[in-house]
Design a protein around this motif. Structure first.
Motif, mmCIF file in Angstrom:
data_model
loop_
_atom_site.group_PDB
_atom_site.id
_atom_site.type_symbol
_atom_site.label_atom_id
_atom_site.label_comp_id
_atom_site.label_asym_id
_atom_site.label_seq_id
_atom_site.Cartn_x
_atom_site.Cartn_y
_atom_site.Cartn_z
ATOM 1 N N VAL A 163 2.268 9.707 5.928
ATOM 2 C CA VAL A 163 1.516 10.901 5.572
ATOM 3 C C VAL A 163 0.039 10.575 5.781
ATOM 4 N N GLY A 164 -0.670 11.505 6.417
ATOM 5 C CA GLY A 164 -2.080 11.261 6.702
ATOM 6 C C GLY A 164 -2.881 12.541 6.747
ATOM 7 N N THR A 165 -4.208 12.363 6.853
ATOM 8 C CA THR A 165 -5.136 13.491 6.894
ATOM 9 C C THR A 165 -6.089 13.318 8.061
ATOM 10 N N CYS A 166 -6.284 14.395 8.815
ATOM 11 C CA CYS A 166 -7.243 14.407 9.922
ATOM 12 C C CYS A 166 -8.640 14.700 9.390
ATOM 13 N N LEU A 167 -9.640 14.378 10.179
ATOM 14 C CA LEU A 167 -11.017 14.658 9.790
ATOM 15 C C LEU A 167 -11.276 16.149 9.599
ATOM 16 N N ASN A 168 -10.467 16.995 10.267
ATOM 17 C CA ASN A 168 -10.638 18.446 10.109
ATOM 18 C C ASN A 168 -10.077 18.961 8.792
ATOM 19 N N GLY A 169 -9.475 18.060 7.966
ATOM 20 C CA GLY A 169 -8.977 18.451 6.655
ATOM 21 C C GLY A 169 -7.496 18.738 6.602
ATOM 22 N N LYS A 170 -6.852 18.944 7.745
ATOM 23 C CA LYS A 170 -5.408 19.188 7.756
ATOM 24 C C LYS A 170 -4.669 17.881 7.499
ATOM 25 N N SER A 171 -3.581 17.972 6.762
ATOM 26 C CA SER A 171 -2.745 16.808 6.471
ATOM 27 C C SER A 171 -1.355 17.051 7.020
ATOM 28 N N GLY A 172 -0.609 15.956 7.194
ATOM 29 C CA GLY A 172 0.735 16.119 7.717
ATOM 30 C C GLY A 172 1.586 14.886 7.559
ATOM 31 N N HIS A 173 2.876 15.102 7.791
ATOM 32 C CA HIS A 173 3.839 14.012 7.793
ATOM 33 C C HIS A 173 4.108 13.625 9.236
ATOM 34 N N LEU A 174 4.115 12.328 9.507
ATOM 35 C CA LEU A 174 4.427 11.801 10.829
ATOM 36 C C LEU A 174 5.808 11.189 10.780
ATOM 37 N N HIS A 175 6.518 11.272 11.890
ATOM 38 C CA HIS A 175 7.872 10.736 11.961
ATOM 39 C C HIS A 175 8.017 9.945 13.249
ATOM 40 N N ASP A 235 -2.033 22.192 4.126
ATOM 41 C CA ASP A 235 -3.443 22.571 4.041
ATOM 42 C C ASP A 235 -4.283 21.551 3.294
ATOM 43 N N THR A 236 -3.670 20.819 2.356
ATOM 44 C CA THR A 236 -4.446 19.850 1.585
ATOM 45 C C THR A 236 -3.727 18.504 1.547
ATOM 46 N N PRO A 237 -4.495 17.415 1.397
ATOM 47 C CA PRO A 237 -3.874 16.091 1.262
ATOM 48 C C PRO A 237 -2.980 16.002 0.026
ATOM 49 N N ALA A 238 -3.360 16.671 -1.059
ATOM 50 C CA ALA A 238 -2.563 16.614 -2.283
ATOM 51 C C ALA A 238 -1.151 17.167 -2.061
ATOM 52 N N GLU A 239 -1.054 18.290 -1.351
ATOM 53 C CA GLU A 239 0.256 18.868 -1.042
ATOM 54 C C GLU A 239 1.085 17.908 -0.197
ATOM 55 N N ALA A 240 0.462 17.334 0.807
ATOM 56 C CA ALA A 240 1.167 16.428 1.714
ATOM 57 C C ALA A 240 1.662 15.192 0.973
ATOM 58 N N LEU A 241 0.790 14.608 0.148
ATOM 59 C CA LEU A 241 1.165 13.406 -0.600
ATOM 60 C C LEU A 241 2.279 13.686 -1.605
ATOM 61 N N GLU A 242 2.188 14.804 -2.299
ATOM 62 C CA GLU A 242 3.204 15.164 -3.295
ATOM 63 C C GLU A 242 4.565 15.354 -2.634
ATOM 64 N N ASP A 243 4.605 16.074 -1.515
ATOM 65 C CA ASP A 243 5.869 16.311 -0.827
ATOM 66 C C ASP A 243 6.411 15.011 -0.223
ATOM 67 N N ILE A 297 -4.188 7.348 7.543
ATOM 68 C CA ILE A 297 -2.841 7.272 6.987
ATOM 69 C C ILE A 297 -2.943 6.827 5.529
ATOM 70 N N HIS A 298 -2.385 7.630 4.620
ATOM 71 C CA HIS A 298 -2.441 7.336 3.188
ATOM 72 C C HIS A 298 -1.266 6.478 2.727
ATOM 73 N N GLN A 299 -0.057 6.835 3.190
ATOM 74 C CA GLN A 299 1.155 6.147 2.749
ATOM 75 C C GLN A 299 2.165 6.135 3.893
ATOM 76 N N HIS A 300 3.122 5.215 3.800
ATOM 77 C CA HIS A 300 4.209 5.167 4.768
ATOM 78 C C HIS A 300 5.505 4.811 4.051
ATOM 79 N N HIS A 326 10.540 10.771 -0.161
ATOM 80 C CA HIS A 326 10.837 9.362 0.128
ATOM 81 C C HIS A 326 10.847 8.450 -1.090
ATOM 82 N N GLY A 327 10.452 8.949 -2.249
ATOM 83 C CA GLY A 327 10.582 8.241 -3.522
ATOM 84 C C GLY A 327 10.139 6.789 -3.526
#
Length: 174
Positions: free
Chosen positions: A58-70, A83-91, A45-48, A96-97
């Motif tokens: 927002v987090g990243t799995c070892l397989n490289g996929k990233s996602g938002h958790l709710h 597809d990338t952590p950068a996309e997930a983190l930016e969105d 988990i990178h951020q909450h 959530h600002g």
């Protein structure tokens, strides 16, 4: 009578309104898998952030996929994948600002109780460990009010941020 038992019905205070019992079980199973992946390090988990009534992350799995958790506990789900952590983190930052905080959210009461039980300690008998970190106001630079308030709210989960309008002051409310 068996026909009535097998009939799907809603129950008062359902955690997932509109879902059948099997669908609630699926959500809970997914939440347990996410919890296990975080605990084992397979999901970092990178951020909450607090999103109104629940926690998002927002987090990243070892397989490289990233996602938002709710959600939290047995209602945590994967909301969006990238597809990338950068996309997930930016969105995540865009959505959530100012509510975004680094790292995973503090454990919920249920997660902490589960951790203690797995360690062989009854939650009611567990003592809260001493926090060796210095006081919040000592770790924040002069004039950095938002960081001070953010750190305070991170450390005191029973307090909330209240900003009546964008131009007014921000209040910490208990």
């Amino acid at each position: 009578m068996q026909e009535e038992i097998d009939t799907e019905w809603g129950w008062a205070f359902s955690p997932v309104p509109g879902c059948t019992r099997d669908e609630v079980r699926e959500v809970s199973a997914e939440a347990q898998e996410i919890f296990d992946d975080i605990g084992s390090g397979r999901l970092v988990i990178h951020q909450h952030a607090e999103d109104g009534w629940t926690t998002v992350a927002v987090g990243t799995c070892l397989n490289g996929k990233s996602g938002h958790l709710h959600g939290e506990d047995h209602l945590r789900t994967v909301e969006t994948t990238y597809d990338t952590p950068a996309e997930a983190l930016e969105d995540f930052k865009r959505r959530h600002g100012d509510a975004v905080r680094p790292g995973p959210a503090p454990a919920t009461t249920t997660e902490e109780a589960a951790r203690l039980l797995r360690a062989g300690v009854h939650p009611a008998k567990a003592q809260r460990p001493h926090d060796p970190r210095p006081e919040t106001f000592r770790t924040v630079g002069p004039g950095d009010h938002e960081a001070l308030l953010g750190r305070f709210l991170d450390d005191h989960r029973d307090w909330d941020r209240c900003r009546p309008s964008p131009d007014d002051a921000t209040y910490a409310v208990h």
